[in-house]
Design an enzyme around this catalytic site. Structure first.
Site, PDB file in Angstrom:
ATOM      1  N   ASP A  47     -10.826 -22.766 -21.900  1.00 39.83           N
ATOM      2  CA  ASP A  47     -10.244 -21.968 -22.970  1.00 39.83           C
ATOM      3  C   ASP A  47     -10.787 -22.447 -24.311  1.00 39.83           C
ATOM      4  O   ASP A  47     -11.401 -23.503 -24.400  1.00 39.83           O
ATOM      5  CB  ASP A  47      -8.714 -22.032 -22.941  1.00 39.83           C
ATOM      6  CG  ASP A  47      -8.216 -23.456 -22.774  1.00 39.83           C
ATOM      7  OD1 ASP A  47      -8.912 -24.385 -23.221  1.00 39.83           O
ATOM      8  OD2 ASP A  47      -7.146 -23.634 -22.190  1.00 39.83           O
ATOM      9  N   ASP A  52      -9.858 -23.365 -28.166  1.00 39.02           N
ATOM     10  CA  ASP A  52      -8.797 -23.638 -29.132  1.00 39.02           C
ATOM     11  C   ASP A  52      -9.380 -23.626 -30.536  1.00 39.02           C
ATOM     12  O   ASP A  52     -10.527 -24.005 -30.754  1.00 39.02           O
ATOM     13  CB  ASP A  52      -8.155 -25.000 -28.845  1.00 39.02           C
ATOM     14  CG  ASP A  52      -7.368 -24.966 -27.549  1.00 39.02           C
ATOM     15  OD1 ASP A  52      -6.631 -23.992 -27.338  1.00 39.02           O
ATOM     16  OD2 ASP A  52      -7.514 -25.901 -26.735  1.00 39.02           O
ATOM     17  N   ASP A  56      -6.181 -37.093 -28.904  1.00 38.89           N
ATOM     18  CA  ASP A  56      -6.134 -38.252 -28.015  1.00 38.89           C
ATOM     19  C   ASP A  56      -7.453 -39.020 -27.889  1.00 38.89           C
ATOM     20  O   ASP A  56      -7.580 -40.142 -28.346  1.00 38.89           O
ATOM     21  CB  ASP A  56      -5.557 -37.869 -26.642  1.00 38.89           C
ATOM     22  CG  ASP A  56      -6.169 -36.613 -26.044  1.00 38.89           C
ATOM     23  OD1 ASP A  56      -7.135 -36.068 -26.607  1.00 38.89           O
ATOM     24  OD2 ASP A  56      -5.680 -36.177 -24.976  1.00 38.89           O
TER      25      ASP A  56
HETATM   26  P1  ATP Z   1      -8.816 -28.744 -20.592  1.00 40.39           P
HETATM   27  O1  ATP Z   1      -8.428 -27.453 -21.267  1.00 40.39           O
HETATM   28  O2  ATP Z   1     -10.127 -28.745 -19.922  1.00 40.39           O
HETATM   29  O3  ATP Z   1      -7.743 -29.258 -19.737  1.00 40.39           O
HETATM   30  P2  ATP Z   1      -8.560 -29.807 -23.226  1.00 40.39           P
HETATM   31  O4  ATP Z   1      -9.184 -30.986 -23.885  1.00 40.39           O
HETATM   32  O5  ATP Z   1      -8.812 -28.478 -23.835  1.00 40.39           O
HETATM   33  O6  ATP Z   1      -8.995 -29.847 -21.722  1.00 40.39           O
HETATM   34  P3  ATP Z   1      -5.793 -29.279 -23.683  1.00 40.39           P
HETATM   35  O7  ATP Z   1      -4.597 -29.827 -23.006  1.00 40.39           O
HETATM   36  O8  ATP Z   1      -6.088 -27.829 -23.596  1.00 40.39           O
HETATM   37  O9  ATP Z   1      -7.027 -30.109 -23.151  1.00 40.39           O
HETATM   38  O10 ATP Z   1      -5.659 -29.717 -25.208  1.00 40.39           O
HETATM   39  C1  ATP Z   1      -6.511 -29.231 -26.226  1.00 40.39           C
HETATM   40  C2  ATP Z   1      -6.793 -30.344 -27.242  1.00 40.39           C
HETATM   41  O11 ATP Z   1      -5.570 -30.779 -27.847  1.00 40.39           O
HETATM   42  C3  ATP Z   1      -7.407 -31.595 -26.638  1.00 40.39           C
HETATM   43  O12 ATP Z   1      -8.808 -31.496 -26.575  1.00 40.39           O
HETATM   44  C4  ATP Z   1      -6.948 -32.675 -27.587  1.00 40.39           C
HETATM   45  O13 ATP Z   1      -7.763 -32.711 -28.743  1.00 40.39           O
HETATM   46  C5  ATP Z   1      -5.568 -32.197 -28.023  1.00 40.39           C
HETATM   47  N1  ATP Z   1      -4.483 -32.758 -27.192  1.00 40.39           N
HETATM   48  C6  ATP Z   1      -3.930 -32.205 -26.074  1.00 40.39           C
HETATM   49  N2  ATP Z   1      -2.956 -32.973 -25.564  1.00 40.39           N
HETATM   50  C7  ATP Z   1      -2.858 -34.040 -26.360  1.00 40.39           C
HETATM   51  C8  ATP Z   1      -2.023 -35.216 -26.364  1.00 40.39           C
HETATM   52  N3  ATP Z   1      -1.094 -35.412 -25.424  1.00 40.39           N
HETATM   53  N4  ATP Z   1      -2.207 -36.113 -27.367  1.00 40.39           N
HETATM   54  C9  ATP Z   1      -3.134 -35.909 -28.325  1.00 40.39           C
HETATM   55  N5  ATP Z   1      -3.942 -34.853 -28.364  1.00 40.39           N
HETATM   56  C10 ATP Z   1      -3.828 -33.913 -27.403  1.00 40.39           C
HETATM   57 MG    MG Z   2      -7.929 -26.637 -23.264  1.00 43.54          MG
END
Ligand code: ATP
Ligand code: MG
Length: 379
Positions: free
Chosen positions: A51, A53, A125
């Protein structure tokens, strides 16, 4: 850490057209707006992002005003969803400052919750998740050394690992998930901090862990995730009753294979497998006096599921499906040929049959002939 701006031209086909249009429209309206996080990480590594963001200086209300088909969600942390179809939306978040800043006596020094781009970076994170992309300049913005860590495939924390894990213990399992997904290594300081803090997971509400558990195991590397969780001492805080055995291994590999070939997966299957040995253990412990087979089975499954939901929530539909799969094992093993056709038509047959086949290929080889019966009868 110094700010690095690096010109990197992405193949525009890799970026979702709708996400691109949102960023353009917002930039044209004067708001600082970037693609951020997982999508940039994945594109840079050559994966297809799940996705897209978006992070921006515009407030949720301002975003909402710009896009007709958008809605503000969340109460504490407001976000905006811009809708493109019944199933597709793109999430836009206002730059956020991290935690409240407090002085030594706990006084709130700053409680503004929106922030600048820089604030937004430091609340994320891992360094590989802290990259922003400026579409107009085709530049990656890196405040935290994320580009270097992507190159050497390191999962590194932004800030002090112990502090950041205390702030949100779910980051410990996220580290494991990204390690497996990116085929990366977790930085040694993080490993130490995880081993020290693993029990903090007990503080996380079971409902949140349910969402995380699905992400942990519904992917192409779930066996790596499982073993790594065990190694780091995290598994016992998610599935205290579960240990790896040939059935668990086979089902994790099977789940990943299904995902690779685009087949659907349901968490009910994995929960049923993870709790199968605990169920049988419980069955062997409880008193059998004056109880029917079904009563025994229900009693044992209540116990095992109850234990499980102390850690990870199982919504009602999920626990009832898990019980169905277990109950049907007996029917499949002790079939009445006259009733086979009826059983096959049951909506629960498919999963129970898959479960039986996988058992027969791993821990319960003695049910092989029975599994074959059901395979043949469907031909
Ligand atoms: P994927 O979508 O492949 O699972 P992602 O990195 O996009 O990986 P998401 O959970 O969609 O993960 O979160 C989007 C972004 O928000 C992350 O890349 C990170 O920068 C931030 N983020 C998400 N969860 C946390 C957390 N618990 N603490 C700090 N930052 C976070
Ligand atoms: Mg994501």
């Amino acid at each position: 850490m110094n700010l690095i701006r690096k010109k990197i031209k992405f193949d525009k086909k890799l970026i979702d057209q709708d996400a691109l249009n949102i960023v353009k429209k917002m930039t044209n309206s004067g708001y600082e707006t970037y693609l951020v996080g997982g999508c940039i990480r994945d594109i840079l590594l050559g994966y297809k992002p799940k996705d897209f963001d978006i992070a921006t200086s515009a407030t949720p209300e301002q975003i909402n005003k710009l896009f007709k088909r958008s809605r503000i969600i969340g109460r504490r942390f407001k976000l905006v969803h811009i809708m493109f179809s019944a199933r597709k939306f793109i999430e836009v978040a206002t730059f956020r400052a991290g935690n409240l800043k407090t002085s030594s006596d706990g006084l709130v020094l700053r409680d503004n919750y929106y922030g600048t781009l820089k604030d937004d970076v430091f609340r994320r994170d891992f360094t590989v998740n802290g990259l922003y992309y400026d579409i107009n300049k085709s530049e990656v913005i890196d405040y935290v050394g994320g580009l270097k860590d992507l190159e050497i495939l390191k999962i590194n924390m932004i800030g002090d690992p112990s502090e950041r894990f205390e702030e949100d213990p779910v980051r410990m399992i996220r580290a494991v998930r990204f390690q497996a997904k990116l085929n990366a290594k977790i930085e040694s300081k993080l490993i130490e901090a995880i081993q020290k803090n693993s029990q903090l997971l007990a503080k996380i509400p079971p409902a949140r862990l349910y969402e995380e558990v699905i992400k942990l195991f519904h992917n192409e590397n779930s066996i790596v995730v499982f073993r790594e969780l065990f190694k780091l001492g995290l598994l016992k805080h998610l599935f205290s009753q579960t240990k790896e055995n040939s059935f668990v291994t086979a089902s994790l590999i099977n789940t990943s294979e299904r995902i690779k070939s685009g087949n659907s997966v349901t968490p009910a299957f994995l929960f049923a497998v993870f709790l199968w040995s605990p169920l049988n253990k419980r069955l062997s412990q409880i008193s059998k006096k004056n109880k029917s087979r079904i009563e025994l089975m229900l009693e044992a499954s209540e116990y095992v599921i109850n234990q499980q939901t102390q850690q990870v929530m199982m919504p009602r539909w999920l626990s009832s499906r898990v019980k169905d799969v277990w109950l049907m094992q007996y029917q499949l093993e002790n079939y009445n040929p006259k009733k086979s056709k009826t059983l096959i038509r049951s909506p629960r047959f498919r999963m129970a049959y898959d479960f039986l086949v996988l058992r027969s290929e791993s821990i319960d080889k003695d049910v092989k002939a029975k599994a074959e019966y059901w395979t043949n009868i469907q031909k």
